[in-house]
Design an enzyme around this catalytic site. Structure first.
Site, mmCIF file in Angstrom:
data_model
loop_
_atom_site.group_PDB
_atom_site.id
_atom_site.type_symbol
_atom_site.label_atom_id
_atom_site.label_comp_id
_atom_site.label_asym_id
_atom_site.label_seq_id
_atom_site.Cartn_x
_atom_site.Cartn_y
_atom_site.Cartn_z
ATOM 1 N N HIS A 162 -7.829 -6.809 4.121
ATOM 2 C CA HIS A 162 -6.853 -7.624 4.195
ATOM 3 C C HIS A 162 -5.989 -7.574 5.688
ATOM 4 C CE1 HIS A 162 -6.427 -8.754 -0.036
ATOM 5 N NE2 HIS A 162 -7.189 -7.912 -0.027
ATOM 6 N N ASP A 370 -1.181 -9.378 12.789
ATOM 7 C CA ASP A 370 -0.976 -9.518 11.264
ATOM 8 C C ASP A 370 -2.431 -9.931 10.821
ATOM 9 O OD1 ASP A 370 0.020 -9.647 8.807
ATOM 10 O OD2 ASP A 370 1.767 -10.286 9.489
HETATM 11 P P1 ADP Z 1 2.318 -7.582 4.605
HETATM 12 O O1 ADP Z 1 1.344 -7.636 3.640
HETATM 13 O O2 ADP Z 1 2.146 -6.782 5.789
HETATM 14 O O3 ADP Z 1 3.489 -6.911 4.029
HETATM 15 P P2 ADP Z 1 2.705 -10.524 4.213
HETATM 16 O O4 ADP Z 1 3.601 -11.507 4.646
HETATM 17 O O5 ADP Z 1 1.313 -10.746 4.356
HETATM 18 O O6 ADP Z 1 2.891 -9.119 4.901
HETATM 19 O O7 ADP Z 1 2.945 -10.057 2.700
HETATM 20 C C1 ADP Z 1 4.453 -9.852 2.437
HETATM 21 C C2 ADP Z 1 4.485 -10.069 0.861
HETATM 22 O O8 ADP Z 1 5.848 -9.435 0.551
HETATM 23 C C3 ADP Z 1 4.808 -11.770 0.683
HETATM 24 O O9 ADP Z 1 4.450 -11.941 -0.538
HETATM 25 C C4 ADP Z 1 6.589 -11.607 0.514
HETATM 26 O O10 ADP Z 1 6.710 -12.455 -0.390
HETATM 27 C C5 ADP Z 1 6.659 -10.089 -0.016
HETATM 28 N N1 ADP Z 1 8.100 -9.731 0.485
HETATM 29 C C6 ADP Z 1 8.560 -9.555 1.683
HETATM 30 N N2 ADP Z 1 9.808 -9.274 1.759
HETATM 31 C C7 ADP Z 1 10.130 -9.130 0.293
HETATM 32 C C8 ADP Z 1 11.531 -9.002 -0.232
HETATM 33 N N3 ADP Z 1 12.412 -8.639 0.289
HETATM 34 N N4 ADP Z 1 11.572 -8.920 -1.430
HETATM 35 C C9 ADP Z 1 10.056 -9.473 -2.187
HETATM 36 N N5 ADP Z 1 9.253 -9.518 -1.801
HETATM 37 C C10 ADP Z 1 9.067 -9.754 -0.438
HETATM 38 C C1 G6P Z 2 -0.354 -4.744 3.666
HETATM 39 C C2 G6P Z 2 -1.589 -4.265 3.150
HETATM 40 C C3 G6P Z 2 -1.800 -3.925 1.447
HETATM 41 C C4 G6P Z 2 -0.496 -3.150 1.196
HETATM 42 C C5 G6P Z 2 0.613 -3.821 1.847
HETATM 43 C C6 G6P Z 2 2.101 -3.089 1.281
HETATM 44 O O1 G6P Z 2 -0.527 -6.166 3.063
HETATM 45 O O2 G6P Z 2 -2.917 -4.948 3.748
HETATM 46 O O3 G6P Z 2 -2.802 -3.132 1.244
HETATM 47 O O4 G6P Z 2 -0.488 -2.762 -0.290
HETATM 48 O O5 G6P Z 2 0.702 -4.174 3.093
HETATM 49 O O6 G6P Z 2 2.084 -1.785 1.859
HETATM 50 P P1 G6P Z 2 2.069 -0.476 1.114
HETATM 51 O O7 G6P Z 2 2.078 0.530 1.776
HETATM 52 O O8 G6P Z 2 3.652 -0.603 0.489
HETATM 53 O O9 G6P Z 2 1.214 -0.699 -0.114
#
Ligand code: ADP
Ligand code: G6P
Length: 471
Positions: A162, A370
């Site tokens: 991912h 990202d």
């Molecule tokens: P990463 O995977 O690096 O965290 P992404 O933008 O791809 O970044 O995915 C983040 C996910 O987490 C999204 O589905 C988003 O809606 C969710 N998210 C981010 N901030 C919050 C929050 N404050 N509360 C609930 N969900 C959140």
């Molecule tokens: C990114 C990674 C996921 C991970 C998520 C949240 O999206 O690709 O594998 O689950 O971040 O991070 P965390 O450390 O809370 O699992």
């Protein structure tokens, strides 16, 4: 134990623990992400999800979620420290994100990475029926495909990364680079977010392992491993339905009112992570306030930053720096009852996120690197009114799919400020045209299309995919 014909293996299970009103611990399906992606497929086939439920100690016994079996893998305190916080999130995560923070190497972390990957591989082997399809997810589990193939050569194994896969110049730093590549090459299909990542992987297979490779295939002895790009997406239908709900629309209006009905609301929603470019964004905003290009009464910024990986040092340092900077900006530019930045560290439910997206004139997504960035896609999905502007980093995977966004290089502070001003001043006709194109793209390339295209490629007999196509 019962076995399944489809097994998903991910570091985390798609559940959150929460406390019920009577004080007992409850497990609920966590919102969004992979579980929504795979939901239609998993419902129609006996499927198991292998993963960690968070926490340390014995694995909890979990009930099925929407017909999917939850197989939890226990992690001890040392495993969490050395595998999850260590090798996964202090070695691989920074290295794979352009080394925007210095990756840390410790031999003890590598031992934990091997040990935990072995445990996941054994759990997957136990859960899979003969000739089942096993889909392994992400950088925490790169050794699982190879380890699983050694135990169960009958399985079809997929691996999907991912996060970005770095160019050889960076990957070559890794002390155990050959083992990691070989681990991934245990799969029949290795999927990435971008074609560039597949290219990097093929180059490394040749450079490190002397294997014949193209950007589509790598020969490993008698086997051929296929590789390719499968950009992940979101459940557009689910987000649209949420964004159209009357209570969500009313909540969006209410949010704007609570913010003082400004002309412009700028929103950012991130995990608190140094890859997200939060500090660069705050600096650009602060300079625009200082020069008077934006004024606190007309424009309000909302920064949601959920704390993440809080025991890892770089994350602690980042949080302190962000909070100091938000405090400085509010101290310098805010007024009584009118802060320049509304800063929130709470997790929100999907409906509240949808309301925030609908309330925001500009969604600022400016990561330094990202893999994809799902927040950018969620914002586009939520704009059922075809309104709003997406300010998007060129270094997010999503930028390749959204050329109509206001694209920025987040390292270029002047460029960031100019593009933000451009978005603030854009005409409604311009904004609608851009949003309609992005929504059209997302409608076709949603999460189901992603799962279908990956699994079609992996499952050459096509049975599972036929089921997915009919749901
Ligand atoms: P990463 O995977 O690096 O965290 P992404 O933008 O791809 O970044 O995915 C983040 C996910 O987490 C999204 O589905 C988003 O809606 C969710 N998210 C981010 N901030 C919050 C929050 N404050 N509360 C609930 N969900 C959140
Ligand atoms: C990114 C990674 C996921 C991970 C998520 C949240 O999206 O690709 O594998 O689950 O971040 O991070 P965390 O450390 O809370 O699992």
């Amino acid at each position: 134990m019962r076995q399944s014909s489809l097994v998903v293996v991910a570091n985390r299970l798609p559940v959150d623990d929460s406390v019920a009103p009577d004080g007992a611990c409850e497990w609920r399906r966590s919102p969004g992400g992979l579980v929504s992606a795979l939901h239609p497929l998993l419902q129609h086939t006996p499927a198991t999800w292998v993963g960690w439920a968070g926490g340390t100690g014995p694995a909890p016994m979990l009930a099925d979620i929407d017909g999917v079996r939850m197989h939890s893998v226990p992690l001890a305190r040392d495993d969490v420290r050395d595998h999850y916080e260590g090798f996964a999130n202090a070695t691989l995560w920074p290295l794979y994100h352009d080394s925007v923070e210095q990756p840390v190497y410790h031999r003890r972390w590598w031992e934990a990475y091997q040990r935990v990957n072995q445990r996941f591989a054994e759990a997957a082997a136990e859960a899979a029926e003969p000739e089942a399809l096993v889909w392994v997810q992400d950088y925490h589990l790169q050794l699982v495909p190879g380890l699983l193939r050694a135990i169960r050569p009958d399985l079809r194994i997929g691996f999907f990364l991912h996060v970005p896969f770095p160019p050889p110049e960076l990957f070559m730093q890794l002390p155990r680079r050959a083992e990691l590549l070989l681990g991934m090459l245990g799969a029949d299909l290795v999927g990435f977010q971008r074609a560039q990542a597949a290219h990097n992987f093929a180059q490394l297979a040749t450079k490190v392992l002397q294997l014949p490779a193209t950007d589509r295939r790598i020969a490993v002895g008698e086997r051929v491993v296929r590789i390719g790009a499968f950009p992940v997406s979101i459940d557009m239908t689910e987000m649209e339905a949420l964004a159209r709900r009357p209570d969500v629309t009313q909540r969006a209006t209410r949010i704007r009112r609570d913010l003082g009905d400004p002309q412009h609301v700028i929103l950012s929603v991130d995990r608190m992570d140094y890859t997200k470019g939060i500090e660069q964004r705050l600096k650009a905003y602060s300079e625009l306030l200082a020069t008077g290009h934006v004024k606190v009464r007309d424009t309000v910024m909302v920064q949601v930053a959920v704390p993440s990986r809080e025991r890892v040092e770089q994350y602690q340092i980042l949080r302190e720096r962000v909070e100091r900077e938000v405090g400085r900006i509010n101290g310098e530019f805010g007024r009584v009852g009118e802060p320049a930045i509304h800063y929130l560290t709470q997790p929100f439910d999907r409906a509240e996120l949808a309301a925030l997206y609908r309330a925001a004139d500009i969604m600022a997504v400016t990561p330094l690197r990202d893999g994809m960035n799902l927040v950018a896609k969620e914002y586009v999905a939520a704009r059922v009114d075809d309104g709003g502007a997406l300010l998007l980093s060129e270094f997010a995977g999503a930028a390749a799919e959204f050329p109509q966004a206001f694209l920025v290089n987040p390292h270029d502070l002047e460029g960031l400020k100019l593009t933000l001003m451009h978005a603030l001043q854009a005409t409604p006709v311009d904004l609608t045209g851009r949003m309609q194109s992005m929504r059209q793209h997302l409608r076709v390339h949603d999460i189901r299309a992603w799962a279908r295209s990956y699994l079609t490629s992996l499952d050459q007999t096509g049975n599972l995919v036929t089921q997915l196509a009919t749901t």
